[in-house]
Design a protein around this motif. Structure first.
Motif, PDB file in Angstrom:
ATOM      1  N   VAL A 551       0.836  -1.199   0.000  1.00 17.04           N
ATOM      2  CA  VAL A 551       0.000   0.000   0.000  1.00 17.04           C
ATOM      3  C   VAL A 551       0.874   1.252   0.000  1.00 17.04           C
ATOM      4  O   VAL A 551       0.601   2.226  -0.721  1.00 17.04           O
ATOM      5  CB  VAL A 551      -0.955  -0.016   1.206  1.00 17.04           C
ATOM      6  N   ASN A 552       1.944   1.255   0.789  1.00 16.53           N
ATOM      7  CA  ASN A 552       2.842   2.402   0.800  1.00 16.53           C
ATOM      8  C   ASN A 552       3.574   2.555  -0.533  1.00 16.53           C
ATOM      9  O   ASN A 552       3.824   3.681  -0.991  1.00 16.53           O
ATOM     10  CB  ASN A 552       3.845   2.265   1.946  1.00 16.53           C
ATOM     11  N   ASP A 553       3.902   1.442  -1.159  1.00 15.27           N
ATOM     12  CA  ASP A 553       4.529   1.484  -2.477  1.00 15.27           C
ATOM     13  C   ASP A 553       3.584   2.119  -3.497  1.00 15.27           C
ATOM     14  O   ASP A 553       3.973   2.985  -4.291  1.00 15.27           O
ATOM     15  CB  ASP A 553       4.902   0.064  -2.891  1.00 15.27           C
ATOM     16  N   GLN A 571       7.449   7.635   0.629  1.00 14.60           N
ATOM     17  CA  GLN A 571       6.594   6.443   0.672  1.00 14.60           C
ATOM     18  C   GLN A 571       7.338   5.199   0.208  1.00 14.60           C
ATOM     19  O   GLN A 571       7.170   4.115   0.782  1.00 14.60           O
ATOM     20  CB  GLN A 571       5.356   6.654  -0.193  1.00 14.60           C
ATOM     21  N   TRP A 572       8.168   5.334  -0.818  1.00 14.08           N
ATOM     22  CA  TRP A 572       8.930   4.166  -1.275  1.00 14.08           C
ATOM     23  C   TRP A 572       9.933   3.715  -0.210  1.00 14.08           C
ATOM     24  O   TRP A 572      10.122   2.515  -0.003  1.00 14.08           O
ATOM     25  CB  TRP A 572       9.664   4.500  -2.578  1.00 14.08           C
ATOM     26  N   LYS A 573      10.568   4.686   0.441  1.00 14.62           N
ATOM     27  CA  LYS A 573      11.497   4.324   1.516  1.00 14.62           C
ATOM     28  C   LYS A 573      10.762   3.622   2.658  1.00 14.62           C
ATOM     29  O   LYS A 573      11.270   2.676   3.259  1.00 14.62           O
ATOM     30  CB  LYS A 573      12.222   5.565   2.032  1.00 14.62           C
ATOM     31  N   ARG A 574       9.554   4.122   2.952  1.00 15.73           N
ATOM     32  CA  ARG A 574       8.768   3.481   4.003  1.00 15.73           C
ATOM     33  C   ARG A 574       8.383   2.063   3.581  1.00 15.73           C
ATOM     34  O   ARG A 574       8.457   1.121   4.375  1.00 15.73           O
ATOM     35  CB  ARG A 574       7.516   4.302   4.299  1.00 15.73           C
ATOM     36  N   ALA A 575       7.979   1.905   2.324  1.00 15.78           N
ATOM     37  CA  ALA A 575       7.628   0.570   1.829  1.00 15.78           C
ATOM     38  C   ALA A 575       8.823  -0.369   1.921  1.00 15.78           C
ATOM     39  O   ALA A 575       8.692  -1.540   2.303  1.00 15.78           O
ATOM     40  CB  ALA A 575       7.127   0.656   0.390  1.00 15.78           C
ATOM     41  N   ILE A 591      11.088  -1.256  -6.084  1.00 14.29           N
ATOM     42  CA  ILE A 591      11.131  -0.108  -5.168  1.00 14.29           C
ATOM     43  C   ILE A 591      12.535   0.498  -5.151  1.00 14.29           C
ATOM     44  O   ILE A 591      12.702   1.724  -5.226  1.00 14.29           O
ATOM     45  CB  ILE A 591      10.709  -0.537  -3.752  1.00 14.29           C
ATOM     46  N   ARG A 592      13.547  -0.348  -5.098  1.00 15.08           N
ATOM     47  CA  ARG A 592      14.930   0.145  -5.100  1.00 15.08           C
ATOM     48  C   ARG A 592      15.230   0.920  -6.386  1.00 15.08           C
ATOM     49  O   ARG A 592      15.869   1.980  -6.365  1.00 15.08           O
ATOM     50  CB  ARG A 592      15.895  -1.028  -4.960  1.00 15.08           C
ATOM     51  N   ALA A 593      14.747   0.381  -7.500  1.00 13.58           N
ATOM     52  CA  ALA A 593      14.994   1.044  -8.779  1.00 13.58           C
ATOM     53  C   ALA A 593      14.309   2.409  -8.825  1.00 13.58           C
ATOM     54  O   ALA A 593      14.883   3.390  -9.321  1.00 13.58           O
ATOM     55  CB  ALA A 593      14.513   0.157  -9.929  1.00 13.58           C
ATOM     56  N   LYS A 594      13.102   2.491  -8.319  1.00 15.16           N
ATOM     57  CA  LYS A 594      12.389   3.769  -8.310  1.00 15.16           C
ATOM     58  C   LYS A 594      13.123   4.791  -7.451  1.00 15.16           C
ATOM     59  O   LYS A 594      13.178   5.984  -7.798  1.00 15.16           O
ATOM     60  CB  LYS A 594      10.957   3.567  -7.815  1.00 15.16           C
TER      61      LYS A 594
END
Length: 647
Positions: A551-553, A571-575, A591-594
């Motif tokens: 959801v955070n992603d 948000q990506w860091k939180r995910a 997520i890492r790539a984003k």
């Protein structure tokens, strides 16, 4: 978990009557040993200090094994720790050791006995109880164990003599149990009229009517007075449970009233989950005069009393310790009685003693007494305890034993699906639906259709999945999880977009606060390129499910698309920080790539690579990507699925 026999109903113990007849007072409940079976403790202040220490031990989560302490103190502390963890075998061992240092301590006496009986070490428990009785000052538990041993040997005069000499103290279940024991001892001694009078008197006691009336009916039937037994069993409080139904049907058959017995059994919900009742119905329908065998001997009658008490005291997380003691004693008295063994197994499982419970369940299977309803409850408990392998094994054994039981196949499919074994789950649901769709009630199949649809969708069999979802939705048009799953599946695959969005909106209307469904709505807007409309439902989803990595992603992706790029990175860091290995829908590499190159670059790379992120693309220099990126996130599913209807 409630006992499958619903013995609390048999006891007629409801509301304040239950508290009056069975509950222990506050002081009695303190400490690891059930006080109604223990001698009164010394007066304060020592008692208060003991209670405080017991509370500390009950909260202790350290391992059972403790450092050696000279004398009885070390094994005593270890025994209490083991008892607090329901480790009956270890507690028995340590209490024996402590008791060996001081055999005059009433607390240690009962501690050893409670542990021995709970662990099923009945030979040792009987020997210890007899030793305490011979010394002339037994605890109540020692007296109870000794009476049960006399009953097992058929020494009913000895049982009556003990009841006269050392009755249970007032308060708690002791006096009521004494009365029931007296009645069956009188039956064993050939004093049937006195037994009837004893039970008639007990039936006037507040809170004990149902139990006494049931036992009175059993005593009447055991001597062939089926007319009186049938009249007594007409009362719902006396026969509103599995054993009561069985007894009543047998009594009616003895009176050549098979039609009434069949009608009684036809009122039982999900009759196929109680094979003994189903077999009984078949015999009745064939015109057989079925014998009365619920109670074959006075010992069986007393065992029924004990398991009734045990069942009445059985609850969820607050099961009274006495429940297992009564069940074990009933099992010891009548080892061939499946109800006693089943109750012991259920109580051990609810106490977290799965290995001990498994022995009892295995014995039931060996005896041909596997109870599907009890097995289904057991499978659910194992799954909730994160013992998926054990739960799956139990489900497979149940389907082997009852291949025409649809609920067993659904349970197996659910277990496989929850372990992401989607391809294996499909055949299990196929079996269930083959059975369910032959039933007169079409509603019986909706849950299995929905569950199979999920398994099919996860194995990318989209045409079959869509057909199952639509069939389930036709049966249950207001089921939000089905609306959500089907709608999201269409939107995520870029097919039937408007219809999919409408389904999700309807699901939101039915469950406006469901974070998973709000996530679906927001993600549908995202897939449709309606990014601004996606923000509000996605923020609500994050608020409802702040610790969910997927959801955070999603929130990060939506923020990025509306130009809130700094918030997207947060948000990506939180995910990323919330990610756990079991989050199979969250693509950690993506997520890492984003975070490294931004969502625009990730989407471009995926488009050039057929919709998937190229392996290693955009990964941080310090991170060696060991796994290829997965597919786009799968459709959101509700946190909990609806309970399937009774098949």
């Amino acid at each position: 978990m409630k006992p499958i026999l619903m013995l609390a109903i048999a006891a007629g113990l409801t509301g304040t009557a239950a508290l009056a007849a069975m509950a222990l007072n506050d002081e009695d409940r303190a400490g690891p040993v059930p006080a109604p079976l223990a001698q009164a403790a010394p007066a304060a202040p020592g008692r208060q200090a003991q209670l405080a220490t017991d509370m500390d031990v009950a909260l202790d989560t350290r391992p059972t094994t403790v450092a050696p302490i000279p004398g009885r103190a070390g094994p005593y502390l270890a025994a209490r720790q083991a008892a607090a963890k329901n480790d009956f075998v270890a507690a028995s061992r340590y209490f024996r050791d402590a008791f060996g240092h001081d055999d005059s301590d009433a607390f240690l006496q009962d501690g050893a006995l409670v542990s021995m009986v709970s662990a099923g070490e009945m030979a040792d428990a009987v020997a210890l109880a007899q030793r305490l009785v011979d010394k002339g000052d037994p605890t109540e538990l020692a007296g109870l164990v000794t009476r049960i041993e006399l009953a097992k040997k058929g020494d009913w005069a000895g049982v009556l003599a003990m009841l006269d000499k050392t009755p249970s103290r007032p308060g708690g279940p002791g006096p009521l149990l004494d009365g029931m024991t007296r009645a069956w001892a009188q039956m064993g001694a050939g004093k049937a009229s006195e037994a009837f009078a004893t039970l008639e008197k007990l039936s006037q006691q507040r809170g004990a009517q149902g139990m006494a009336q049931f036992q009175l009916a059993l005593t009447k039937a055991s001597v062939g007075d089926y007319e009186a037994a049938a009249k007594g069993l007409e009362r719902p409080e006396a026969s509103g449970h599995l054993l009561g139904i069985l007894a009543r049907a047998q009594v009616l058959s003895q009176l050549e009233r098979n039609d009434e017995a069949i009608a009684l059994l036809d009122e039982v919900d999900a009759l196929e989950t109680e094979p003994q009742l189903k077999k009984l119905r078949d015999r009745l329908a064939a015109g057989e005069r079925v014998p009365f065998d619920v109670v074959a001997t006075p010992a069986d009658g007393l065992a029924q009393v004990l398991i009734t008490f045990g069942g009445a005291l059985m609850g969820g997380e607050d099961t009274d310790p006495l429940a297992l003691l009564y069940a074990r004693l009933g099992q010891y008295l009548s080892p061939d009685m499946p109800e006693a063994r089943l109750l012991v197994a259920q109580l051990l499982q609810s106490a977290g003693q799965f290995d001990l419970a498994e022995r009892e369940f295995d014995a039931l299977r060996t005896l041909g007494e596997m109870r599907p309803a009890a097995e289904l409850a057991r499978i659910d408990t194992l799954a909730r305890a994160d013992r998926e392998a054990d739960a799956e094994a139990a489900a497979r054994k149940l389907t082997d034993a009852y291949p025409q039981l649809a609920s067993a196949w659904v349970a197996l499919g659910d277990l496989l699906r929850q372990q992401d074994k989607f391809a294996d789950a499909v055949p299990a649901y196929d079996k269930a639906l083959d059975i369910l769709q032959k039933e007169d009630d079409p509603q019986a199949s909706w849950f299995a259709l929905y569950a199979r649809g999920i398994a099919l969708e996860r194995t990318r069999q989209f045409d079959r999945a869509d057909a199952d979802f639509q069939a389930a939705l036709k049966l249950q048009p207001e089921q939000a999880p089905i609306l959500n799953y089907l709608g999201y599946s269409w939107v995520d695959r870029n097919v039937r977009l408007d219809e999919g969005l409408d389904l999700i909106k309807k699901a939101v209307a039915l469950r406006p606060d469901d974070g998973y469904i709000l996530d679906s709505l927001a993600w549908a807007y995202y897939r449709l390129g309606r990014y601004a409309e996606a923000v509000e439902p996605m923020e609500k989803a994050v608020s409802a499910m702040s610790d969910d990595s997927l959801v955070n992603d999603h929130m990060g992706d939506i923020y990025w698309m509306v130009g809130r790029k700094r918030e997207a990175e947060i948000q990506w860091k939180r995910a990323q920080s919330l990610y756990k290995p079991e989050d199979t829908d969250t693509d950690l590499n993506r997520i890492r790539a984003k975070l490294e190159v931004g969502l625009d670059a990730v989407l471009a790379a995926e488009k050039a690579n057929g919709g998937k992120l190229p392996p290693g693309f955009g990964q941080p220099a310090e991170t060696a990507a060991t796994e290829p990126a997965g597919d786009a996130p799968a459709p959101g599913a509700p946190a909990t699925e609806p309970v399937p209807p009774k098949p």
